[in-house]
Design a protein around this motif. Structure first.
Motif, mmCIF file in Angstrom:
data_model
loop_
_atom_site.group_PDB
_atom_site.id
_atom_site.type_symbol
_atom_site.label_atom_id
_atom_site.label_comp_id
_atom_site.label_asym_id
_atom_site.label_seq_id
_atom_site.Cartn_x
_atom_site.Cartn_y
_atom_site.Cartn_z
ATOM 1 N N ASP A 294 38.818 41.752 39.345
ATOM 2 C CA ASP A 294 37.731 40.840 39.732
ATOM 3 C C ASP A 294 37.894 40.377 41.174
ATOM 4 O OD1 ASP A 294 36.369 41.008 37.326
ATOM 5 O OD2 ASP A 294 37.462 39.325 36.445
ATOM 6 N N LYS A 295 39.124 40.162 41.603
ATOM 7 C CA LYS A 295 39.380 39.778 42.992
ATOM 8 C C LYS A 295 38.946 40.909 43.929
ATOM 9 C CE LYS A 295 43.170 38.506 46.133
ATOM 10 N NZ LYS A 295 42.547 37.461 46.886
ATOM 11 N N VAL A 296 39.240 42.150 43.561
ATOM 12 C CA VAL A 296 38.832 43.300 44.365
ATOM 13 C C VAL A 296 37.307 43.311 44.497
ATOM 14 C CG1 VAL A 296 38.732 45.834 44.464
ATOM 15 C CG2 VAL A 296 40.847 44.690 43.756
ATOM 16 N N LEU B 185 44.924 48.552 44.711
ATOM 17 C CA LEU B 185 44.228 48.748 43.426
ATOM 18 C C LEU B 185 45.245 48.917 42.308
ATOM 19 C CD1 LEU B 185 41.419 51.200 44.593
ATOM 20 C CD2 LEU B 185 41.153 48.784 43.982
ATOM 21 N N GLY B 186 45.031 48.187 41.233
ATOM 22 C CA GLY B 186 45.963 48.219 40.110
ATOM 23 C C GLY B 186 47.099 47.230 40.255
ATOM 24 N N MET B 187 47.272 46.674 41.462
ATOM 25 C CA MET B 187 48.324 45.676 41.689
ATOM 26 C C MET B 187 47.762 44.259 41.697
ATOM 27 S SD MET B 187 50.778 47.272 44.589
ATOM 28 C CE MET B 187 49.988 48.642 45.379
ATOM 29 N N GLU C 250 32.462 42.534 47.852
ATOM 30 C CA GLU C 250 31.124 41.974 48.093
ATOM 31 C C GLU C 250 31.098 41.129 49.362
ATOM 32 O OE1 GLU C 250 28.274 42.745 46.711
ATOM 33 O OE2 GLU C 250 29.313 44.112 45.358
ATOM 34 N N TYR C 251 32.131 40.332 49.581
ATOM 35 C CA TYR C 251 32.187 39.499 50.776
ATOM 36 C C TYR C 251 32.316 40.362 52.038
ATOM 37 C CZ TYR C 251 33.679 36.277 54.344
ATOM 38 O OH TYR C 251 33.777 35.586 55.522
ATOM 39 N N LEU C 252 33.212 41.331 52.015
ATOM 40 C CA LEU C 252 33.434 42.181 53.184
ATOM 41 C C LEU C 252 32.216 43.034 53.523
ATOM 42 C CD1 LEU C 252 37.093 43.281 52.399
ATOM 43 C CD2 LEU C 252 36.357 41.714 54.226
ATOM 44 N N LYS C 253 31.425 43.374 52.520
ATOM 45 C CA LYS C 253 30.233 44.204 52.735
ATOM 46 C C LYS C 253 29.220 43.500 53.634
ATOM 47 C CE LYS C 253 27.135 47.281 50.232
ATOM 48 N NZ LYS C 253 26.157 47.281 51.282
ATOM 49 N N TYR D 1 38.253 54.518 41.327
ATOM 50 C CA TYR D 1 39.231 53.722 40.574
ATOM 51 C C TYR D 1 38.593 53.020 39.396
ATOM 52 C CZ TYR D 1 42.156 49.710 39.428
ATOM 53 O OH TYR D 1 42.887 48.754 38.746
ATOM 54 N N PHE D 2 37.440 52.382 39.644
ATOM 55 C CA PHE D 2 36.775 51.632 38.562
ATOM 56 C C PHE D 2 36.159 52.542 37.506
ATOM 57 C CE2 PHE D 2 36.869 48.021 41.606
ATOM 58 C CZ PHE D 2 37.595 47.153 40.804
#
Length: 190
Positions: free
Chosen positions: A151-153, A145-147, A158-161, A186-187
């Motif tokens: 949007d990719k996160v 996160l932050g690296m 969503e895909y992993l869920k 984080y968000f």
């Protein structure tokens, strides 16, 4: 190929440090070895440099990965070993004791080459289901996160869920919720 494992190391006072990490098997001096590449700075790197030993834990309990990266659980049961070996997690499927052979310096992630001292299989590893895979991938993502692009996160989350929704048991749901809390926090602060 990278194997996602839990690495246990010790400092000079024999205090155990536990970290999830990807490792590689490589040929070094005509012998199969393990390459560990911790980021700088890290306790794992410092311990490997100072004590020259580690234990690799192959474990199918994904709560360990999630608990470490989120800090939701900090204490893990360990089986302590003789002084020349590092403790392994009590609930690990199998483990390998390692001895550092050489350190290949790098600005970001030095390559620590380790000889395999011994391997112990304690119980069968039946593989990961989709939910366990999703937890491990989200755990890795949460350490970036932050690296990487926010949007990719969100897309990967969503895909992993999907794997969680379709195949998770109680352990995977709890592990997922720990990492989900970390990402949501984080968000909120972003």
């Amino acid at each position: 190929m990278i194997h996602e494992v839990i690495v246990t190391t010790v400092d000079e006072d024999n205090r155990v440090h536990i970290a999830p990490m990807g490792i590689k098997f490589i040929d070094h001096e005509s012998q199969e070895c393990v390459q560990i590449s911790p980021f700088k700075p890290s306790q794992t790197l410092e311990n490997l440099i100072n004590t020259k030993k580690a234990t690799i834990n192959y474990i199918d309990d994904v709560k360990v990965f999630a608990g470490i990266v989120t800090g939701k659980k900090k204490k893990w049961d360990l089986n302590h070993q003789p002084k020349d070996e590092v403790a392994h997690l009590s609930n690990t499927n199998s483990y390998m004791n390692l001895k550092v052979s050489s350190i290949l310096e790098d600005e970001l992630r030095p390559k620590i080459i380790c000889y395999i001292q011994n391997t112990q299989n304690l119980r069968p590893f039946m593989g990961f289901n989709r939910a366990q895979f999703s937890v491990i991938e989200l755990a890795v993502l949460s350490t970036r996160l932050g690296m990487i692009d926010d949007d990719k996160v969100k897309r990967e989350y969503e895909y992993l869920k999907i794997g969680i929704d379709k195949t998770a048991g109680e352990n995977e749901k709890q592990a997922w919720s720990w990492i989900e809390d970390k990402i949501n926090s984080y968000f909120k602060n972003d």
